[in-house]
Design an enzyme around this catalytic site. Structure first.
Site, short mmCIF file in Angstrom:
data_model
loop_
_atom_site.label_atom_id
_atom_site.label_comp_id
_atom_site.label_asym_id
_atom_site.label_seq_id
_atom_site.Cartn_x
_atom_site.Cartn_y
_atom_site.Cartn_z
N SER A 78 0.88 -1.18 -0.05
CA SER A 78 0.17 -0.13 -0.08
C SER A 78 1.00 1.13 -0.02
CB SER A 78 -0.85 0.11 1.09
OG SER A 78 -1.62 1.01 1.21
N GLU A 104 -27.54 1.16 12.62
CA GLU A 104 -27.28 2.34 13.73
C GLU A 104 -26.15 2.34 14.19
OE1 GLU A 104 -29.36 4.22 13.98
OE2 GLU A 104 -30.88 3.24 12.86
N ASP A 110 6.51 -3.95 9.66
CA ASP A 110 7.26 -3.84 10.65
C ASP A 110 7.89 -4.88 11.24
OD1 ASP A 110 6.97 -1.06 10.81
OD2 ASP A 110 5.25 -1.34 12.48
N THR A 111 7.19 -6.28 11.37
CA THR A 111 7.60 -7.64 11.86
C THR A 111 8.63 -8.19 11.03
OG1 THR A 111 5.62 -8.43 10.63
CG2 THR A 111 5.50 -7.92 13.04
N GLU A 140 -4.07 3.61 17.43
CA GLU A 140 -4.69 2.29 16.80
C GLU A 140 -5.53 1.74 17.78
OE1 GLU A 140 -1.15 1.74 13.77
OE2 GLU A 140 -0.99 0.57 15.44
N GLN A 148 10.95 -6.19 8.75
CA GLN A 148 11.89 -5.18 8.56
C GLN A 148 13.18 -5.63 9.32
OE1 GLN A 148 11.18 -1.11 9.43
NE2 GLN A 148 9.32 -1.08 8.21
N SER A 193 -29.07 16.00 14.33
CA SER A 193 -30.21 16.85 14.98
C SER A 193 -29.78 17.33 16.40
CB SER A 193 -31.26 15.87 14.99
OG SER A 193 -31.15 14.68 16.09
N SER A 245 4.41 -8.86 -6.48
CA SER A 245 4.56 -7.45 -6.63
C SER A 245 5.47 -7.08 -7.78
CB SER A 245 4.80 -6.59 -5.33
OG SER A 245 3.81 -6.74 -4.25
N HIS A 282 7.59 4.49 9.68
CA HIS A 282 6.75 4.34 10.98
C HIS A 282 8.15 3.99 12.00
CE1 HIS A 282 4.49 3.35 14.44
NE2 HIS A 282 4.55 1.93 14.36
#
Length: 334
Positions: free
Chosen positions: A27, A227, A83-84, A195, A86, A252, A53, A108
């Site tokens: 992403s 709802e 992260d895990t 998060e 890296q 409202s 990819s 991050h």
């Protein structure tokens, strides 16, 4: 107040003649790579052999090589694998090629802050963290704008780490919206807290509790779903657009009065105390150690929790109701 930087503060010439290595093409990876390419820079994507990819990146007009090759060639590398993953990628393919003058970047701060990755002192280490998912970041960039980002520097060996970080942020479009100066510590701890306590953990637990309360009281699951989950987007969009005041202006008077008088009975001081406990576990490394151990053990608890929530009635009802709403965009994966 945070210091904010814009296009006028960033010198793109600092990236001219440099090779920018994007490690990962998920992403965030695809958005960084394509935005930098469109900004006129020499970009190479680092992936493992056989990655699904690889052909996607090549079809997008990007040059692709193994992470080891990219680490040898690139002047600036941005780590955009999970992260895990890296630390392993860093040790095996990047660390051996970190020569003086190179820059290692992150989106991050987790692995730097918790010392899972400890780069040599001869390089610059910085962070540019866009505040949007990659697909949104790319979409906004192609429309001529950008998403905000955070900028931090862990090591400024060259004396130019801030300026290079700003140039990179401009290359991906972030300085069009504004780049806030922070630290690896602040970004990591506030991101994890957001998060866990609000954006993911807090919201999903609130939704499930509300859904269960209505269904257990005898109301139709479909009514409960609309709802407490479906209409959440309408409220969040109003808050996103104009803050809490604008949301309250738009709903409202009945809803606004219920907000003021009943909301604090749900989210009370006891909830805030538990939030403080969660923040302390982030600050002292308890959560990081727990998550690292979970991955080292093969993610047994994570996978069980994922399956349990996938089987929750709110998910089953939601899938049926969303099938009735063709106007909804299909979920984005990968």
């Amino acid at each position: 107040m945070a210091q904010v930087y814009y296009d006028k503060d960033a010198d793109l010439s600092l990236l001219q003649g440099k090779t920018l290595g994007i490690i990962g093409y998920g992403s965030q990876g695809h958005a960084h790579a394509l935005n930098l390419k469109d900004s006129g820079f020499n970009v190479v994507v680092g992936l493992y052999k056989g990655s699904a990819s690889w052909p996607r990146a090549e079809q997008a007009g990007l040059r692709v090589a193994t992470v080891d090759q990219v680490a040898r060639e690139a002047d600036i590398m941005m780590m955009l694998v999970p992260d895990t993953v890296q630390p392993g990628v860093y040790r095996e393919s990047i660390q051996p090629h970190l020569k003086p003058g190179k820059t290692l970047m992150f989106a991050h701060g987790f692995n730097i802050h918790y010392k899972r990755i400890q780069p040599p002192p001869v390089i610059d280490v910085s962070m540019v963290a866009p505040k949007a998912p990659g697909h949104r970041m790319r979409e906004i960039f192609t429309q001529g704008s950008g998403v905000p980002a955070l900028l931090a520097v862990h090591q400024d060996t060259s004396g130019k780490a801030w300026q290079v970080g700003l140039a990179y942020a401009r290359g991906i479009g972030a300085t069009r919206a504004g780049v806030l100066r922070t630290t690896f510590k602040e970004e990591t701890e506030t991101d994890l807290f957001g998060e866990q306590a609000v954006l993911c953990g807090g919201v999903t637990s609130l939704i499930k509790a509300g859904f269960e309360t209505l269904v257990e009281a005898g109301y139709q699951p479909e009514s409960a779903y609309f709802e407490v989950l479906h209409e959440l987007k309408l409220i969040v969009d109003l808050i996103y657009q104009g803050g809490l005041e604008y949301m309250r202006y738009s709903v409202s008077d009945t809803a606004e009065f219920g907000d003021y008088t009943r909301g604090p009975r749900i989210i009370d001081e006891s909830v805030k105390r538990r939030m403080q406990e969660i923040l302390k576990e982030i600050q002292d490394g308890t959560f990081a150690r727990e998550w690292i151990a979970e991955n080292d053990e093969g993610r047994p608890r994570f996978n069980a929790l994922r399956q349990k929530d996938a089987d929750h009635p709110v998910e089953k009802v939601g899938k049926e109701l969303r099938a009735m709403m063709p106007f909804l965009e299909p979920p984005r994966r990968g």
